[in-house]
Motif scaffolding. Structure first.
Motif, short mmCIF file in Angstrom:
data_model
loop_
_atom_site.label_atom_id
_atom_site.label_comp_id
_atom_site.label_asym_id
_atom_site.label_seq_id
_atom_site.Cartn_x
_atom_site.Cartn_y
_atom_site.Cartn_z
N TYR A 1 -6.05 11.49 -9.82
CA TYR A 1 -6.40 10.65 -10.96
C TYR A 1 -7.74 9.98 -10.67
O TYR A 1 -8.58 9.84 -11.57
CB TYR A 1 -5.30 9.61 -11.17
N CYS A 2 -7.95 9.59 -9.43
CA CYS A 2 -9.17 8.89 -9.02
C CYS A 2 -10.44 9.71 -9.30
O CYS A 2 -11.46 9.15 -9.67
CB CYS A 2 -9.10 8.50 -7.55
N SER A 3 -10.36 11.00 -9.14
CA SER A 3 -11.54 11.83 -9.34
C SER A 3 -11.95 11.93 -10.81
O SER A 3 -13.10 12.22 -11.12
CB SER A 3 -11.34 13.23 -8.75
N ALA B 1 -4.37 5.80 -9.58
CA ALA B 1 -3.24 5.70 -10.51
C ALA B 1 -2.19 4.72 -10.00
O ALA B 1 -1.44 4.14 -10.79
CB ALA B 1 -2.61 7.08 -10.73
N ILE B 2 -2.15 4.52 -8.70
CA ILE B 2 -1.17 3.61 -8.10
C ILE B 2 -1.72 2.19 -8.17
O ILE B 2 -2.83 1.92 -7.71
CB ILE B 2 -0.89 3.99 -6.63
N ARG B 3 -0.96 1.30 -8.73
CA ARG B 3 -1.38 -0.10 -8.87
C ARG B 3 -0.74 -0.92 -7.75
O ARG B 3 0.41 -1.32 -7.83
CB ARG B 3 -0.98 -0.66 -10.23
N ASP B 4 -1.52 -1.13 -6.71
CA ASP B 4 -1.05 -1.94 -5.58
C ASP B 4 -2.26 -2.64 -4.97
O ASP B 4 -3.29 -2.75 -5.61
CB ASP B 4 -0.28 -1.08 -4.57
N ILE C 1 0.86 -1.18 0.00
CA ILE C 1 0.00 0.00 0.00
C ILE C 1 0.90 1.23 0.00
O ILE C 1 1.51 1.57 1.01
CB ILE C 1 -0.94 0.03 1.22
N ALA C 2 0.97 1.89 -1.13
CA ALA C 2 1.77 3.10 -1.25
C ALA C 2 1.01 4.28 -0.67
O ALA C 2 -0.22 4.27 -0.61
CB ALA C 2 2.12 3.36 -2.71
N PRO C 3 1.71 5.33 -0.27
CA PRO C 3 1.00 6.52 0.19
C PRO C 3 0.33 7.23 -0.98
O PRO C 3 0.75 7.11 -2.13
CB PRO C 3 2.11 7.39 0.79
N CYS C 4 -0.73 7.95 -0.68
CA CYS C 4 -1.43 8.75 -1.68
C CYS C 4 -0.49 9.83 -2.20
O CYS C 4 0.22 10.47 -1.42
CB CYS C 4 -2.67 9.39 -1.05
N ASN C 5 -0.48 10.04 -3.51
CA ASN C 5 0.38 11.08 -4.05
C ASN C 5 -0.41 12.32 -4.47
O ASN C 5 0.13 13.21 -5.13
CB ASN C 5 1.25 10.55 -5.20
N ALA C 6 -1.68 12.40 -4.10
CA ALA C 6 -2.54 13.57 -4.32
C ALA C 6 -2.59 14.01 -5.78
O ALA C 6 -2.72 15.19 -6.07
CB ALA C 6 -2.11 14.73 -3.42
#
Length: 179
Positions: A54-56, A63-66, A46-51
């Motif tokens: 992309y999700c919105s 955008a993070i694939r984990d 689980i990577a941290p959110c990079n703000a």
């Protein structure tokens, strides 16, 4: 009526104190006839959110694939969410914080959940859990229809397994059984 219970164990130690309380909650929930699952967060990527948000623009897809997409699916499907963390510097630990932050991808699609919070700390004073509990409550306050159902404050437990034989183990079992 059987409920779907999702337990998010933020303990970095398998068999650590908060993880053991999760196991007891799980046992109680299963004994009461619920569907229940525990996710040991440290074993997930689980990577941290990079703000980037992309999700919105992509229907809640990150955008993070984990492993967080799978966890979010399970959060959405659950009726009951148990969040457990040891207290680190009077707050939640990194494993739990990463999950909370990554919920930004679908936080508006996580309504009407029942929440239970499990916390453990080496210290045994009146204020040791305040900030940790505030973090959990702050997350839930952002979700429509969230209901706090119970809190376990396992104080004065440090070494892995110290919680065994304490009243906190019985509290976790009974709380799980009462889901």
């Amino acid at each position: 009526m059987s409920k779907k219970v999702l337990i998010l164990s933020g303990s970095p130690r398998k068999g650590g104190n908060s993880d053991l309380l999760c196991d007891e909650f799980l046992r109680g929930a299963l004994d009461a006839g619920n569907q229940a699952e525990k996710i040991f967060l440290r074993s997930k990527k689980i990577a941290p959110c990079n703000a980037c948000y992309y999700c919105s623009q992509n229907g809640g897809q990150c955008a993070i694939r984990d492993d967080m997409a799978e966890i979010l699916d399970k959060i959405q499907a659950a009726d009951v969410i148990v969040m457990a963390s040891p207290v680190y510097f009077y707050s939640i630990n990194a494993q739990m914080k990463a999950v909370i932050d990554r919920c930004v991808a679908r936080w508006t699609d996580i309504p009407n959940k029942e929440f239970y919070y499990i916390m453990t700390a080496a210290e045994d004073n009146d204020m040791v859990m305040d900030c940790t509990l505030a973090c959990f409550r702050g997350f839930a306050a952002c979700l429509d229809g969230a209901k706090e159902m119970g809190v376990i404050e396992g104080k004065g437990v440090y070494e892995a397994g110290t919680v065994k034989g304490t009243r906190y183990m019985q509290e976790a079992y009974e709380m799980g059984k009462g889901v």
